[in-house]
Design an enzyme around this catalytic site. Structure first.
Site, short mmCIF file in Angstrom:
data_model
loop_
_atom_site.label_atom_id
_atom_site.label_comp_id
_atom_site.label_asym_id
_atom_site.label_seq_id
_atom_site.Cartn_x
_atom_site.Cartn_y
_atom_site.Cartn_z
N HIS A 1 -6.19 -4.82 0.02
CA HIS A 1 -7.16 -4.75 1.13
C HIS A 1 -6.86 -5.91 2.08
O HIS A 1 -5.80 -5.95 2.70
CB HIS A 1 -8.57 -4.78 0.51
CG HIS A 1 -9.70 -4.46 1.43
ND1 HIS A 1 -9.54 -3.96 2.69
CD2 HIS A 1 -11.06 -4.59 1.26
CE1 HIS A 1 -10.73 -3.79 3.26
NE2 HIS A 1 -11.67 -4.17 2.41
N HIS B 1 -2.13 3.72 4.32
CA HIS B 1 -3.57 3.49 4.47
C HIS B 1 -4.29 4.66 3.82
O HIS B 1 -3.83 5.79 3.90
CB HIS B 1 -3.93 3.39 5.96
CG HIS B 1 -5.26 2.76 6.18
ND1 HIS B 1 -6.43 3.46 6.10
CD2 HIS B 1 -5.59 1.48 6.45
CE1 HIS B 1 -7.43 2.63 6.32
NE2 HIS B 1 -6.96 1.43 6.52
N ASP C 1 -2.18 -4.78 9.13
CA ASP C 1 -1.73 -6.03 8.54
C ASP C 1 -0.24 -6.26 8.68
O ASP C 1 0.25 -7.34 8.37
CB ASP C 1 -2.10 -6.06 7.05
CG ASP C 1 -3.59 -6.27 6.89
OD1 ASP C 1 -4.16 -6.98 7.73
OD2 ASP C 1 -4.17 -5.72 5.95
N1 CMC Z 1 4.69 1.51 -0.18
C1 CMC Z 1 5.29 2.46 -0.92
N2 CMC Z 1 4.69 3.57 -1.36
C2 CMC Z 1 3.38 3.71 -1.04
C3 CMC Z 1 2.69 2.77 -0.26
C4 CMC Z 1 3.40 1.62 0.17
N3 CMC Z 1 2.79 0.69 0.90
N4 CMC Z 1 1.41 3.17 -0.10
C5 CMC Z 1 1.30 4.35 -0.76
N5 CMC Z 1 2.50 4.68 -1.31
C6 CMC Z 1 2.83 5.90 -2.04
C7 CMC Z 1 2.25 5.86 -3.44
O1 CMC Z 1 3.14 5.30 -4.37
C8 CMC Z 1 2.00 7.35 -3.68
O2 CMC Z 1 3.23 7.94 -3.98
P1 CMC Z 1 3.30 9.15 -5.05
O3 CMC Z 1 2.52 10.27 -4.40
O4 CMC Z 1 4.74 9.42 -5.22
O5 CMC Z 1 2.64 8.64 -6.30
C9 CMC Z 1 1.54 7.84 -2.31
O6 CMC Z 1 2.18 6.97 -1.36
C10 CMC Z 1 0.04 7.83 -2.09
O7 CMC Z 1 -0.43 6.53 -2.42
P2 CMC Z 1 -1.89 6.19 -2.92
O8 CMC Z 1 -1.86 4.92 -3.71
O9 CMC Z 1 -2.48 7.40 -3.57
O10 CMC Z 1 -2.64 5.99 -1.55
P3 CMC Z 1 -4.02 5.27 -1.37
O11 CMC Z 1 -4.68 5.94 -0.23
O12 CMC Z 1 -4.79 5.20 -2.65
O13 CMC Z 1 -3.61 3.77 -0.97
C11 CMC Z 1 -3.26 1.78 0.19
C12 CMC Z 1 -3.78 3.20 0.27
C13 CMC Z 1 -3.56 1.04 1.50
C14 CMC Z 1 -3.96 1.01 -0.95
C15 CMC Z 1 -1.72 1.84 -0.08
O14 CMC Z 1 -1.08 2.52 0.97
C16 CMC Z 1 -1.11 0.44 -0.25
O15 CMC Z 1 -1.16 -0.12 -1.35
N6 CMC Z 1 -0.50 -0.15 0.83
C17 CMC Z 1 0.04 -1.46 0.75
C18 CMC Z 1 -1.07 -2.49 0.86
C19 CMC Z 1 -1.60 -2.62 2.26
O16 CMC Z 1 -0.84 -2.75 3.21
N7 CMC Z 1 -2.93 -2.64 2.38
C20 CMC Z 1 -3.61 -2.85 3.66
C21 CMC Z 1 -4.41 -1.68 4.09
S1 CMC Z 1 -4.93 -1.85 5.79
C22 CMC Z 1 -6.03 -3.13 5.81
C23 CMC Z 1 -7.29 -2.84 5.07
O17 CMC Z 1 -7.98 -1.86 5.40
O18 CMC Z 1 -7.61 -3.58 4.15
#
Ligand code: CMC
Length: 436
Positions: A275, A315, A371
């Site tokens: 986050h 995201h 970010d």
């Molecule tokens: N790099 C590589 N793969 C990713 C990433 C990433 N940053 N984000 C998601 N994926 C993949 C994930 O491995 C999954 O793949 P598969 O379907 O093969 O298992 C797929 O994309 C869907 O991911 P998810 O975890 O189900 O998606 P989510 O909606 O639960 O997660 C998130 C959203 C923001 C937590 C995630 O994208 C992430 O961890 N990003 C990196 C951390 C980040 O930059 N966070 C800041 C968010 S913006 C500021 C805020 O609002 O706080």
């Protein structure tokens, strides 16, 4: 049959149920059913009724809100109806704060009064200073912020009167005003520097810069381009509807905790690397990559799972370019013209270029989020990485408060209390120690 309804047939019993569809706006966007309407669906008379299972609340609306509109598929973000791009270009953080809290842009008199009330509450009790002194010199400033904001509730016991409108307003002034002071003091403590008291003649952001960076000069003069850049970054971070920290604010607030305790919990939620800790994680990642030529290998290791995530990408809601990331990318140019270019920028641009062409990222709709560039800007201004989530927390405080206030005034409000699917043992008898 009502056309705005859903017919569900339970194949266990053959019974059909008609469930109303409600709240659809924007050509069906946001149409919902009331989860409790599912409870009537029972396999037998003794059955508790149907529940939904939704870890991470990916498809559950926890509230109705009028604060922020977000369409992740189209990359749209609006505060109280105003597009983020217009606010970033034409508004100020304090004006946007008023908008988020009150629903409309202020007129001149309203803005002056709001700004005066904030300026009058920037001081913190000297005992809070002593509390900050007690933290270790290398304490993470987010940890210090969680502690000191929580401690404010002991200084303002009146804050527990959450149903008193005038009292709520006072705590809002206090929180918006004191966050920069607490953050700046935490920063100065980590550098071993004496604290700088607020300067009422400066703007909200100018005063924050003063408390962070004033040295021996008699009067601190903030650089107007950097002051404007921080102001814009704060506008971009001011609210983002029901994310992890805002939901924590609402959840803790739902037991009628005072707003200082609830904000402290929201800061704790923001602290995590998925986050608000992400901009810090982006910078660490870019430094670890180290050079443009190592970018392809890094992308490969993300795809193979060797490295868990490309930080600053993806995201939960945006499945398109985060509109805030676009503004940040442009802002970086203005800031680097003053500070000099952050050497990590080239690595970031190359990461973005390659990732946006790569099927792994395209198929999962992973785009840069807010970010990805904000950390580069903050670093170029001289902030240590540990301060990045703190800056996010200062800006987001007003969003948390707007959402908390909305919760308190919501006739549908209820203490947050999710259900669970119990998967543990069935009843069994206690076994005495010697028989285990
Ligand atoms: N790099 C590589 N793969 C990713 C990433 C990433 N940053 N984000 C998601 N994926 C993949 C994930 O491995 C999954 O793949 P598969 O379907 O093969 O298992 C797929 O994309 C869907 O991911 P998810 O975890 O189900 O998606 P989510 O909606 O639960 O997660 C998130 C959203 C923001 C937590 C995630 O994208 C992430 O961890 N990003 C990196 C951390 C980040 O930059 N966070 C800041 C968010 S913006 C500021 C805020 O609002 O706080």
């Amino acid at each position: 049959m009502d056309p705005h309804s859903l017919t569900i047939t339970d194949n266990r019993t053959g019974k059909s149920y008609e469930i109303p569809i409600q709240y659809g706006t924007y050509s069906g966007y946001g149409a919902t059913i009331n989860a409790l309407d599912l409870r009537q669906i029972k396999a037998s008379d003794e059955d508790f009724g149907l529940l939904t299972y939704d870890p991470g609340f990916t498809n559950t609306c926890s509230c109705k809100s009028s604060v922020t509109f977000l369409d992740g598929e189209k990359g749209v973000l609006r505060y109280r109806g105003y597009p983020i791009e217009q606010l970033a270009e034409q508004s100020t953080y304090l004006e946007t704060s008023y908008l988020l809290l009150n629903g409309d842009l202020p007129n001149t008199a309203q803005l002056n009064e709001w700004s005066r009330n904030i300026t009058q509450h920037t001081m913190i009790h000297e005992n809070i200073k002593k509390l900050i002194d007690g933290f270790h010199h290398d304490a993470h400033p987010m940890g210090t912020l969680v502690g000191t904001v929580g401690a404010l509730s002991t200084f303002y016991p009146d804050a527990k009167n959450v149903h008193d409108e005038a009292c709520r307003q006072k705590q809002i002034w206090r929180l918006v005003a004191k966050m920069p002071t607490l953050a700046a003091f935490a920063y100065r403590h980590s550098c071993g520097l004496p604290y700088v008291y607020p300067d009422d003649e400066l703007s909200y952001i100018g005063n924050f810069m003063n408390m962070l960076w004033k040295a021996s000069e008699l009067k601190y003069q903030p650089n107007p381009i950097l002051e404007k850049a921080i102001d814009v970054l704060f506008i971009l971070h001011a609210d983002h509807e029901q994310n992890c920290s805002t939901s924590s604010m609402r959840m803790v607030g739902s037991s009628y905790s005072d707003p200082f305790s609830a904000t402290s919990s929201a800061i704790a939620a923001l602290y995590g690397p998925l986050h608000g800790g992400a901009n810090e994680a982006v910078l660490r990642m870019l430094s670890e990559i180290g050079s443009v030529k190592r970018v392809p290998a890094y992308i490969k290791s993300v795809k193979s799972g060797e490295v868990e995530r490309l930080m600053g990408f993806g995201h939960r809601v945006y499945k398109n370019y985060d509109p805030r990331a676009k503004i940040c990318k442009k802002l970086a140019g203005d800031v680097f013209a003053v500070t000099g270019v952050n050497p990590l920028l080239d690595i970031a641009l190359e990461l973005e270029r390659i990732a946006l062409q790569d099927d792994y990222f395209i198929s999962r709709k992973l785009y840069p989020n807010v970010d990805f560039y904000s950390g580069l800007i903050y670093q170029a201004m001289g902030f240590p990485v540990g301060m990045f989530p703190v800056l996010f927390a200062i800006a987001r405080t007003v969003g948390w408060l707007a959402q908390w206030q909305e919760f308190i005034l919501d006739p549908d409000r209820k203490i947050a209390r999710p259900r669970q699917v119990y998967c543990g043992s069935d009843e069994r008898d206690y076994v005495a120690m010697e028989k285990r």
